[in-house]
Design an enzyme around this catalytic site. Structure first.
Site, PDB file in Angstrom:
ATOM      1  N   ASP A  34       0.813  -1.219   0.000  1.00  0.00           N
ATOM      2  CA  ASP A  34       0.000   0.000   0.000  1.00  0.00           C
ATOM      3  C   ASP A  34       0.844   1.266   0.000  1.00  0.00           C
ATOM      4  O   ASP A  34       2.016   1.240   0.366  1.00  0.00           O
ATOM      5  CB  ASP A  34      -0.824   0.043   1.291  1.00  0.00           C
ATOM      6  CG  ASP A  34      -2.128  -0.700   1.164  1.00  0.00           C
ATOM      7  OD1 ASP A  34      -2.508  -1.024   0.034  1.00  0.00           O
ATOM      8  OD2 ASP A  34      -2.755  -0.947   2.209  1.00  0.00           O
ATOM      9  N   LYS A  56      -3.347   3.150  -2.725  1.00  0.00           N
ATOM     10  CA  LYS A  56      -4.509   3.993  -2.961  1.00  0.00           C
ATOM     11  C   LYS A  56      -4.373   5.176  -2.026  1.00  0.00           C
ATOM     12  O   LYS A  56      -4.255   5.015  -0.829  1.00  0.00           O
ATOM     13  CB  LYS A  56      -5.809   3.255  -2.602  1.00  0.00           C
ATOM     14  CG  LYS A  56      -6.161   2.147  -3.548  1.00  0.00           C
ATOM     15  CD  LYS A  56      -7.538   1.595  -3.224  1.00  0.00           C
ATOM     16  CE  LYS A  56      -7.471   0.622  -2.080  1.00  0.00           C
ATOM     17  NZ  LYS A  56      -8.326   0.866  -0.974  1.00  0.00           N
ATOM     18  N   GLY A  88      -0.474  -0.203   8.890  1.00  0.00           N
ATOM     19  CA  GLY A  88      -1.053  -0.510  10.200  1.00  0.00           C
ATOM     20  C   GLY A  88      -1.336  -1.990  10.331  1.00  0.00           C
ATOM     21  O   GLY A  88      -0.452  -2.827  10.200  1.00  0.00           O
ATOM     22  N   ALA A 118      -2.040   2.304  13.359  1.00  0.00           N
ATOM     23  CA  ALA A 118      -1.839   3.740  13.606  1.00  0.00           C
ATOM     24  C   ALA A 118      -2.778   4.221  14.719  1.00  0.00           C
ATOM     25  O   ALA A 118      -2.432   5.135  15.472  1.00  0.00           O
ATOM     26  CB  ALA A 118      -2.101   4.521  12.323  1.00  0.00           C
ATOM     27  N   MET A 167      -8.714   9.311   8.604  1.00  0.00           N
ATOM     28  CA  MET A 167      -9.136   9.706   7.252  1.00  0.00           C
ATOM     29  C   MET A 167     -10.065  10.924   7.290  1.00  0.00           C
ATOM     30  O   MET A 167     -10.973  11.038   6.466  1.00  0.00           O
ATOM     31  CB  MET A 167      -9.852   8.533   6.537  1.00  0.00           C
ATOM     32  CG  MET A 167      -8.974   7.309   6.406  1.00  0.00           C
ATOM     33  SD  MET A 167      -9.851   5.880   5.801  1.00  0.00           S
ATOM     34  CE  MET A 167     -10.872   5.458   7.165  1.00  0.00           C
ATOM     35  N   GLY A 196       2.816  10.177  12.026  1.00  0.00           N
ATOM     36  CA  GLY A 196       3.249   9.617  13.307  1.00  0.00           C
ATOM     37  C   GLY A 196       4.195   8.435  13.144  1.00  0.00           C
ATOM     38  O   GLY A 196       4.060   7.671  12.195  1.00  0.00           O
TER      39      GLY A 196
HETATM   40  C1  LIG Z   1      -7.134   3.624   5.428  1.00  0.00           C
HETATM   41  S1  LIG Z   1      -6.675   3.984   7.082  1.00  0.00           S
HETATM   42  C2  LIG Z   1      -5.702   2.547   7.389  1.00  0.00           C
HETATM   43  C3  LIG Z   1      -5.389   2.336   8.845  1.00  0.00           C
HETATM   44  C4  LIG Z   1      -4.476   1.143   9.059  1.00  0.00           C
HETATM   45  N1  LIG Z   1      -5.075  -0.089   8.625  1.00  0.00           N
HETATM   46  C5  LIG Z   1      -4.047   1.006  10.503  1.00  0.00           C
HETATM   47  O1  LIG Z   1      -4.390   0.024  11.161  1.00  0.00           O
HETATM   48  O2  LIG Z   1      -3.324   1.914  10.976  1.00  0.00           O
HETATM   49  C6  LIG Z   1      -5.474   5.241   6.838  1.00  0.00           C
HETATM   50  C7  LIG Z   1      -5.606   6.377   7.865  1.00  0.00           C
HETATM   51  O3  LIG Z   1      -4.907   6.050   9.066  1.00  0.00           O
HETATM   52  C8  LIG Z   1      -4.304   7.210   9.612  1.00  0.00           C
HETATM   53  N2  LIG Z   1      -2.842   7.022   9.601  1.00  0.00           N
HETATM   54  C9  LIG Z   1      -2.168   5.975   9.082  1.00  0.00           C
HETATM   55  N3  LIG Z   1      -0.847   6.119   9.299  1.00  0.00           N
HETATM   56  C10 LIG Z   1      -0.680   7.274   9.968  1.00  0.00           C
HETATM   57  C11 LIG Z   1       0.441   7.976  10.482  1.00  0.00           C
HETATM   58  N4  LIG Z   1       1.664   7.490  10.365  1.00  0.00           N
HETATM   59  N5  LIG Z   1       0.235   9.156  11.126  1.00  0.00           N
HETATM   60  C12 LIG Z   1      -1.020   9.666  11.269  1.00  0.00           C
HETATM   61  N6  LIG Z   1      -2.122   9.041  10.806  1.00  0.00           N
HETATM   62  C13 LIG Z   1      -1.959   7.871  10.174  1.00  0.00           C
HETATM   63  C14 LIG Z   1      -4.722   8.380   8.723  1.00  0.00           C
HETATM   64  O4  LIG Z   1      -5.904   8.942   9.263  1.00  0.00           O
HETATM   65  C15 LIG Z   1      -4.993   7.685   7.413  1.00  0.00           C
HETATM   66  O5  LIG Z   1      -5.897   8.421   6.614  1.00  0.00           O
END
Ligand SMILES: C[S@@+](CC[C@H](N)C(=O)[O-])C[C@H]1O[C@@H](n2cnc3c(N)ncnc32)[C@H](O)[C@@H]1O
Length: 242
Positions: A34, A56, A88, A118, A167, A196
């Site tokens: 991803d 994406k 994540g 995350a 998101m 983060g």
């Molecule tokens: C589609 S979701 C996927 C989450 C992922 N599956 C998880 O468990 O962390 C993606 C969202 O997670 C948050 N996100 C992911 N990585 C991040 C990071 N390093 N710092 C801040 N927000 C993060 C943001 O809000 C981003 O739009």
């Protein structure tokens, strides 16, 4: 039955990979990864591993979800060890279950290897506790991608619960208005946590009231901070952390 592995890559820092994730990456013939995955994770792969970015991001989809599902099935049938490496952990807003369903329908067995989400690791990396007895007994992880769903789920303010809005950075202005309409206190802290667990990590903290009064340009600028999440709730600020 042939297996396909859905593996969590952690929130950004490569060292958040689990041992189980590293072990499967070392053996992988194909890795579909991803946009939010740290590409340093791919350094654990063999030299001849096929690595494909299927990332994406908002308004910039390299592959659509149904194309990714098809690729997973095709590679899964053709190769021995196929890894779907996801930001994540696979089942937190990751469309992971859709991919599992597509694999199962095609007669392949999906195996999930959890990662460090995350949701938990980003606030923690900024010294923001999800549960701190002084302030809360509950936290809610919620999508801010669709403001109607967000508004429907957030009923009213509970002072012992904090929110982790994923998101949602593109909808920050509407989210602020919704929270104020739901009687969230005007002075409640709202932390915008960007990138983060990486070297570019930044934290901005405002009150709801301050955000309400920001000019439109502020909300445009804030969109450049992605990936970012919004933490709404009380926490003790430590000066040493960003
Ligand atoms: C589609 S979701 C996927 C989450 C992922 N599956 C998880 O468990 O962390 C993606 C969202 O997670 C948050 N996100 C992911 N990585 C991040 C990071 N390093 N710092 C801040 N927000 C993060 C943001 O809000 C981003 O739009």
């Amino acid at each position: 039955m042939k297996k396909v592995y859905l593996v969590g890559a952690g929130a950004g820092d490569v060292e958040l990979l689990t041992l189980k994730a590293v072990n499967i990456l070392k053996k992988a013939d194909v890795v579909l990864y991803d946009a939010l995955v740290n590409t340093q994770c791919l350094e654990f792969c063999k030299k001849d591993t096929i690595t494909i970015n299927v990332g994406k991001r908002k308004n910039n989809h390299i592959k659509k979800q149904n194309e990714i599902n098809k690729m997973l099935v095709q590679y899964g049938k053709q190769y021995n060890i196929v890894v779907r490496l996801k930001g994540g952990t696979p089942f937190v807003f990751g469309r992971g279950m859709e991919e599992c369903e597509a694999l199962a329908k095609a007669g392949l067995e999906p195996i999930v290897i959890s990662g460090v989400s995350a949701t938990t690791s980003v606030p923690e990396s900024f010294m923001i506790p999800l549960i701190y007895r002084k302030y809360n007994d509950s936290y809610r992880t919620i999508t801010g991608h669709d403001v109607e769903i967000f508004e429907d789920i957030i009923t009213t303010y509970n002072k012992r619960e904090s929110l982790i809005i994923m998101m949602g950075i593109h909808n920050l202005k509407q989210i602020v208005k919704i929270l104020l309409n739901k009687s969230f206190p005007t002075n409640i802290p709202v932390a915008i946590l960007s990138k983060g667990t990486t070297k570019e990590a930044t934290k901005l903290v405002f009150t709801l009231d301050e955000l309400l009064n920001k000019p439109l340009e502020f909300f445009d600028d804030i969109k450049t901070l992605t990936p970012a999440m919004i933490f709404v709730g009380y926490f003790d600020a430590t000066n040493s952390i960003n």
